[in-house]
Design an enzyme around this catalytic site. Sequence first.
Site, short mmCIF file in Angstrom:
data_model
loop_
_atom_site.label_atom_id
_atom_site.label_comp_id
_atom_site.label_asym_id
_atom_site.label_seq_id
_atom_site.Cartn_x
_atom_site.Cartn_y
_atom_site.Cartn_z
N GLU A 168 38.95 46.91 46.61
CA GLU A 168 38.34 46.13 45.53
C GLU A 168 39.13 46.36 44.26
O GLU A 168 39.24 47.50 43.80
CB GLU A 168 36.88 46.54 45.33
CG GLU A 168 36.16 45.66 44.32
CD GLU A 168 34.71 46.06 44.10
OE1 GLU A 168 34.44 47.23 43.77
OE2 GLU A 168 33.84 45.18 44.27
N TYR A 186 38.72 39.09 39.56
CA TYR A 186 38.16 40.01 40.55
C TYR A 186 38.76 39.66 41.90
O TYR A 186 38.78 38.49 42.28
CB TYR A 186 36.64 39.87 40.62
CG TYR A 186 36.01 40.63 41.77
CD1 TYR A 186 35.53 41.92 41.61
CD2 TYR A 186 35.93 40.06 43.05
CE1 TYR A 186 34.98 42.62 42.65
CE2 TYR A 186 35.37 40.76 44.11
CZ TYR A 186 34.91 42.04 43.90
OH TYR A 186 34.37 42.74 44.95
#
Length: 397
Positions: free
Chosen positions: A206, A118
Site C-alpha cells: 500500500e 493512493y
Amino acid sequence: MNLHEFQGKDLLNANGVAIQRGIVASSASEAKIAAHNLNTQTGTEWFVVKAQVHAGGRGKGGGIKLAKSYDEVFEISKNILGMNLITPQTPPEGKPVNQVLIAEDVYYPGESKISEFYVSVLLDRSTCKNIIMYSTEGGMDIESVAEKTPELIYTEIIDPKIGILPFQARKVAFNLGLSGNAFKEMMKFITSLYNAYIKSDASLFEINPVLKTSDNKIIAVDSKVSIDDNSLFRQKEISNLRDFREENPIEVEANNAGLSYVDLDGNVGCMVNGAGLAMATMDLIKQAGGDPANFLDVGGTADSSRVETAFKLILKDVNVKAILVNIFGGIVRCDRVAEGIVKAFTNLKDSINVPIIVRLQGTNSDKAKKIIDSSGLNVISAIGFQEAAEKVNKAIN
Ligand code: GDP
Ligand code: MN
C-alpha cells in the site's frame, strides 16, 4: 509479516520503483549524520523525519515532521525517538519508536502542481486474483475516501497467470488524470510495483501517498508492505528484516515453539488441536457469553511437553480468567493427551491460578475423563462441547 516503511521502500527501489530517498537512524546524532549524507546524495536541504513503527496515520500522531536544518533534524529526531507514538492504528497505549527515517523533502515549497495518489496491490480472495486499487485522493486515509466518495476508488484486476499487461498500466495512468511524462512514469511505476509484489510473495503493498512531483516524477512517499508468512521459507532476505520488537511477544514465543497462537482481547484462554476446531471453540465461547483470550492450535501431536508450553503461553496473558482445553483425539489418543495435561498441570501447579475445563473427545475419551477426574487436580472435565463452554463461563462468573 510486516515491513517498516524504510524496508518496504528499499524493496521497491531494488525492483525499479521510484521512491522518496532516505536513510534510517536509531539516534538523534545518527539522524544528523544521515541528513548530511542524504544531502550529499540527493542535494536536498530540507528533510522529513519519519517515525518507523508498524502502523499508519503517523503524520496525524506527530510521528512525521519537516526539518529545515541539520539542527532541526537532530531536535525533531530526539523528540520522535523518545515518544510513544499513538495513531488510530496503534494500540491505545501507543508504540515506542526505535528508529526514524530521514527522508528527502519532495514537496518542494511554493509548488502547487503536486498531486498525491493512493495505490495498493493486494490479493483478492473472492476472485482468486490480485487487484490494483488506486485513487486520485491520496495522502488521506483511504477508508474515509471509500466511505464518502467510493466512485473515486478504482480497481484493476490482474490475472496472476498472465501478470500486468501494458493496457492495464495505461488505464491506471489515464484514470489518475495524468498526461505526458507523468503518464509514462506512472505506467512504469505501476508495472514495477506489481512485479515487485509478485516477486516478494506479498499479500499487500500500500503506497499512500504516491506523489507526482512538480517535475512530473512519480514516486512512493510511503510504503506499507505485508509478506505472506507461508512464503518466508523462500524469501530468506525478506524474512531477515523481521523486527520482533513490533510483534506481540507471546505470539513470537509461540511461533518459535511451533504453535500457532493469536492474541485476543477476551478472558477465556483456549487450547485446541486443529485450526477449525479452534475457530469453532472460540465461536462457542462467545455464544455462551464469554470472550476468547486467544486462538491457539497445539497441532496434531498434543503431547505433554506441547501442552505444558501451551499452558505457559496462555498464562502469560494476565487477562485470562479460565482455560478451556478442547482436544479431539483422532490420531492422538485422548488418554495420552489426558496424561499430558495432568503432567503439565502437576509441573505448573504453582503458576496455574485459574480454573481449567477440559473436554477430550474421540479415541479413548472415557479413559481420558477418568484420568482427569481421578487426578485430584483442580480440573473440571466436560463431555459435550456446549457443556464445556457453559462450564467455562460459570467458572468465570
Ligand atoms: P503516514 O501518516 O503514516 O501515512 O505517513 P506518510 O509517509 O504517508 O506521511 C504522512 C504525510 O507526511 C504525507 O501525506 C505528506 O503530507 C507528509 N510528507 C511526507 N513526505 C513529505 C515531504 O517530503 N515533504 C513534506 N513537506 N511533507 C511530507
Ligand atoms: Mn501514508
